[in-house]
Design a protein around this motif. Structure first.
Motif, short mmCIF file in Angstrom:
data_model
loop_
_atom_site.label_atom_id
_atom_site.label_comp_id
_atom_site.label_asym_id
_atom_site.label_seq_id
_atom_site.Cartn_x
_atom_site.Cartn_y
_atom_site.Cartn_z
N CYS A 292 0.85 -1.19 0.00
CA CYS A 292 0.00 0.00 0.00
C CYS A 292 0.88 1.25 0.00
O CYS A 292 1.79 1.37 0.83
N LEU A 293 0.62 2.16 -0.95
CA LEU A 293 1.32 3.44 -1.00
C LEU A 293 0.48 4.47 -0.24
O LEU A 293 -0.62 4.83 -0.67
N LEU A 294 0.99 4.94 0.89
CA LEU A 294 0.23 5.86 1.72
C LEU A 294 0.52 7.33 1.40
O LEU A 294 -0.18 8.21 1.90
N GLY A 295 1.57 7.59 0.62
CA GLY A 295 1.92 8.98 0.36
C GLY A 295 2.54 9.62 1.59
O GLY A 295 2.98 8.93 2.52
N TYR A 296 2.57 10.95 1.60
CA TYR A 296 3.13 11.65 2.76
C TYR A 296 2.18 11.55 3.94
O TYR A 296 0.98 11.74 3.82
N ARG A 297 2.74 11.24 5.13
CA ARG A 297 1.95 11.19 6.36
C ARG A 297 2.67 11.98 7.45
O ARG A 297 3.90 11.98 7.52
N ASN A 298 1.89 12.65 8.28
CA ASN A 298 2.49 13.39 9.39
C ASN A 298 2.53 12.57 10.68
O ASN A 298 2.85 13.09 11.74
N ASP A 299 2.20 11.27 10.58
CA ASP A 299 2.25 10.37 11.73
C ASP A 299 3.23 9.23 11.50
O ASP A 299 2.97 8.08 11.89
N ALA A 300 4.36 9.55 10.88
CA ALA A 300 5.34 8.52 10.55
C ALA A 300 5.83 7.78 11.78
O ALA A 300 6.08 6.57 11.74
N SER A 301 6.00 8.49 12.90
CA SER A 301 6.48 7.83 14.12
C SER A 301 5.48 6.77 14.59
O SER A 301 5.87 5.70 15.09
N ARG A 302 4.19 7.04 14.42
CA ARG A 302 3.16 6.05 14.78
C ARG A 302 3.26 4.83 13.88
O ARG A 302 3.17 3.68 14.34
N LEU A 303 3.44 5.03 12.58
CA LEU A 303 3.51 3.93 11.64
C LEU A 303 4.74 3.06 11.90
O LEU A 303 4.66 1.83 11.85
N MET A 304 5.87 3.69 12.20
CA MET A 304 7.08 2.91 12.48
C MET A 304 6.94 2.14 13.78
O MET A 304 7.42 1.01 13.91
N ASN A 305 6.29 2.75 14.76
CA ASN A 305 6.10 2.07 16.05
C ASN A 305 5.19 0.86 15.92
O ASN A 305 5.33 -0.12 16.65
N ALA A 306 4.25 0.91 14.98
CA ALA A 306 3.31 -0.18 14.79
C ALA A 306 3.91 -1.33 13.98
O ALA A 306 3.37 -2.44 13.99
N ALA A 307 5.02 -1.09 13.31
CA ALA A 307 5.58 -2.08 12.39
C ALA A 307 6.29 -3.22 13.12
O ALA A 307 6.82 -3.06 14.22
N ASP A 308 6.30 -4.37 12.46
CA ASP A 308 7.12 -5.48 12.92
C ASP A 308 8.57 -5.28 12.46
O ASP A 308 9.51 -5.61 13.18
N ILE A 309 8.71 -4.76 11.25
CA ILE A 309 10.04 -4.47 10.70
C ILE A 309 9.98 -3.14 9.95
O ILE A 309 9.04 -2.90 9.19
N VAL A 310 10.97 -2.28 10.20
CA VAL A 310 11.12 -1.04 9.45
C VAL A 310 12.30 -1.19 8.49
O VAL A 310 13.40 -1.54 8.92
#
Length: 326
Positions: A292-310
């Protein structure tokens, strides 16, 4: 607020050391013209640190910011449409000068920055991103000013153009370089830049913003937002969409995985339309249901925290901010 690299008790001007000490310029009376290069609608630790320079600068020092524009006389209504970075500089009461850059008219562009330098009279000129900085650096040196360049990448790699002319220019025009990592500093030294002209200033981060997040809450909210099963393995890549950042490598990896519970999120703005188009075409194959291409997001820290792997599959990277933040 906890910063790495840029201590909260370090005066920003002391980071711009270059040839200023050799010129016996007193820090307290210094005027610094700052050119951050291109601006867009994204937000990153780089822009945040620039704003910290302005907000934390010594009271008896002066920062002057130069921003590229094709309409320096735009009215207030139009300026409110500018990138967040420029608007926040205004909110801090910064001294902002707009530089009318016309790529097809280099003489006009050079004359405009020459005039700005004469009006402002800076002791030091600091440059970072953007091709237009060459005009500024040459004009500043011709006027006898100190030029300090921030360098965050490997400028002399084999795939880059004009390396011979670049080596000559870099040896004689900038007075000093601020490298973001030891690797970048070594790269500069190996390509003819004297180590006495190089200082390393590591990128600074607000760690509290990341350490204070709840991983379970971020993960559950993201899975709900994307309508994904709870057992999904989330892979996240936060980077502008460009060949150098290597998102195509991740897509090929996803296509080779035999399991279907892996989902890849590509977070970042489109800065190379042809490259983005090629990624979208590639997704039309068997990977489209797992990327999924999400484009620019201002909550990148949230997305990275939710990930299993960055992931950060860059083909070239001086110091990956995303890797440190994640």
């Amino acid at each position: 607020m906890l910063w790495s690299g840029l201590g909260r008790h370090d005066a920003p001007l002391t980071l711009l050391l270059g040839g200023a000490a050799e010129q016996n310029i007193r820090w307290g009376n210094m005027r610094v013209l700052f050119f951050g290069g291109f601006l867009n609608d994204t937000w990153s630790p780089i822009e945040q640190r620039y704003l910290w320079f302005q907000s934390e600068s010594e009271e008896d020092s002066s920062w002057i910011w130069v921003i590229e524009t094709d309409n320096p006389k735009q009215d207030i209504a139009e300026r409110n449409k500018r990138p967040i970075f420029a608007q926040r500089l205004d909110a801090l009461g910064a001294d902002v000068r707009y530089w009318d850059v016309r790529p097809r008219n280099p003489i006009f562009t050079f004359r405009r920055i020459w005039k700005i330098l004469k009006e402002v009279g800076p002791d030091v000129v600091y440059t970072h991103f953007g091709n237009s900085k060459i005009y500024l650096e040459i004009a500043a040196r011709l006027q006898g000013r100190i030029v300090i360049r921030g360098e965050h990448n490997f400028a002399f790699e084999s795939f880059r153009r004009g390396k011979f002319l670049k080596r000559i220019y870099w040896r004689f025009v900038p007075n000093h370089f601020l490298a973001v990592s030891r690797a970048v500093a070594t790269h500069l030294e190996l390509n003819g830049i004297s180590n006495c002209k190089i200082s390393i200033v590591y990128d600074g981060f607000d760690f509290h913003k990341h350490l204070s997040r709840n991983k379970e809450e971020d993960r559950n909210s993201l899975l709900c937002e994307l309508d994904l099963p709870e057992d999904t393995k989330l892979l996240v890549c936060v980077a502008k969409l460009s060949r150098n950042k290597g998102q195509d490598i991740l897509i090929e990896m996803i296509k080779c995985l035999p399991r279907d519970d892996v989902f890849l999120l590509l977070v970042g703005e489109d800065v190379e339309p042809d490259y983005t188009k090629s990624i979208i075409e590639n997704l039309k194959s068997d990977a489209r249901d797992r990327v999924c291409l999400l484009g620019y997001r201002n909550d990148a820290s949230r997305l990275m925290n939710a990930a299993d792997i960055v992931y950060l599959p860059s083909r070239s990277e001086g110091l990956g901010n995303v890797v440190i933040e994640s």
